[in-house]
Design a protein around this motif. Structure first.
Motif, short mmCIF file in Angstrom:
data_model
loop_
_atom_site.label_atom_id
_atom_site.label_comp_id
_atom_site.label_asym_id
_atom_site.label_seq_id
_atom_site.Cartn_x
_atom_site.Cartn_y
_atom_site.Cartn_z
N UNK A 1 12.16 23.08 -16.51
CA UNK A 1 11.94 21.50 -16.39
C UNK A 1 12.34 21.12 -15.07
N UNK A 2 11.52 20.44 -14.32
CA UNK A 2 11.78 19.85 -13.07
C UNK A 2 11.39 18.36 -12.94
N UNK A 3 11.60 17.97 -12.02
CA UNK A 3 11.43 16.40 -11.44
C UNK A 3 10.49 16.28 -10.15
N UNK A 4 9.60 15.57 -10.31
CA UNK A 4 8.82 15.24 -9.01
C UNK A 4 9.15 13.88 -8.17
N UNK A 5 9.70 14.12 -7.22
CA UNK A 5 10.05 13.10 -6.45
C UNK A 5 8.78 12.80 -5.31
N UNK B 1 0.79 -1.21 0.11
CA UNK B 1 0.07 -0.02 -0.16
C UNK B 1 0.91 1.22 0.02
N UNK B 2 2.20 1.24 -0.15
CA UNK B 2 3.05 2.40 -0.33
C UNK B 2 3.65 2.36 -1.58
N UNK B 3 4.13 3.41 -2.29
CA UNK B 3 4.79 3.49 -3.46
C UNK B 3 5.42 4.86 -3.59
N UNK B 4 6.43 4.80 -4.42
CA UNK B 4 7.48 5.96 -4.73
C UNK B 4 7.31 6.11 -6.23
N UNK B 5 7.61 7.32 -6.55
CA UNK B 5 7.65 7.70 -8.33
C UNK B 5 8.52 8.71 -8.27
N UNK B 6 9.05 8.91 -9.60
CA UNK B 6 9.94 9.94 -10.18
C UNK B 6 9.21 10.25 -11.53
N UNK B 7 9.26 11.42 -11.90
CA UNK B 7 8.36 12.11 -13.17
C UNK B 7 9.22 13.18 -13.49
N UNK B 8 9.11 13.59 -14.71
CA UNK B 8 9.59 15.05 -15.32
C UNK B 8 8.30 15.78 -15.61
N UNK B 9 8.69 17.00 -15.10
CA UNK B 9 7.57 18.03 -15.38
C UNK B 9 8.18 19.21 -16.28
N UNK B 10 7.52 19.69 -17.34
CA UNK B 10 7.76 20.91 -18.36
C UNK B 10 6.78 21.63 -18.34
N UNK B 11 7.05 22.86 -18.14
CA UNK B 11 6.29 24.04 -18.22
C UNK B 11 6.77 25.18 -19.20
#
Length: 209
Positions: free
Chosen positions: A150-154, A121-131
């Motif tokens: 350009x940013x990354x979401x941890x 029931x736990x998770x982690x993620x990394x994604x890239x956000x561009x704006x």
């Protein structure tokens, strides 16, 4: 002689029966384990899909200034760090976002490079956000800042009562570029779609109100 042979045959038969029984038991154990393993894999895939859709909802909600949709992504007490700024709650961060983006002439956000790891029931993620943002330059009404970011979401996630939501997010800025554009150039050369909020046609497409 016959008795000795009989004893040997009995030993072979008993050994074969024991082996067969062990094999049958092993097959039964594997048969029971297979559905459990498949169920765990399916749960992991469904969880990753649920988290992926929440990640995609973030830019959609932000570009439409949809506060309710932004709030639905995270648990109320979710922690948020944006660069060096730390927000006490997810709603405080959402209010800051809405205020900042309402003042912009235009904004467009995208999410990519999604990587998710699920453990129960736990998770982690990394994604890239561009704006891409078009913002009035402070103190100069005749100029705009065109920002590429350009940013990354941890992120950390948890599932409560069957629903996945964000527990924390750390935004890591990777790249930022600013160009200055005159208001006259923006008027002549730029086409910026108006932000329609819930009047945007995508809401009707998904049957949302």
């Amino acid at each position: 002689m016959q008795r000795t042979l009989s004893r040997k045959l009995c030993s072979v038969v008993l050994a074969s029966a024991a082996c067969f029984g062990a094999g049958a038991m092993s097959t039964a154990v594997h048969a029971q384990a297979a559905p459990a393993t498949q169920a765990a894999l399916l749960d992991e895939l469904f969880s990753k899909q649920a988290i992926t859709e929440l990640l995609y909802k973030y830019p959609r909600a932000l570009d439409r200034l949809d506060r309710d949709m932004l709030l639905s992504i995270a648990h109320p007490e979710a922690r948020m760090q944006f660069g060096k700024q730390v927000f006490p709650s997810w709603s405080a961060y959402v209010d800051w976002l809405i205020k900042a983006h309402t003042a912009m002439l235009g904004n467009n956000h995208r999410i990519s490079n999604i990587l998710i790891e699920v453990k129960g029931d736990k998770a982690v993620s990394e994604s890239t956000g561009t704006a891409t943002l078009l913002v009035k330059r402070e103190g100069q009404d005749d100029q705009y800042e065109e920002r590429w970011m350009h940013s990354r979401y941890l992120d950390t996630w948890s599932r409560r009562n069957g629903k996945w939501a964000l527990d924390s997010r750390q935004t890591v800025p990777d790249y930022r570029r600013i160009s200055y554009v005159s208001a006259e150039d923006v008027k002549k050369r730029y086409e910026v779609a108006p932000r329609l909020g819930k009047a945007d046609p995508s809401y009707a497409l998904f049957g949302e109100k």
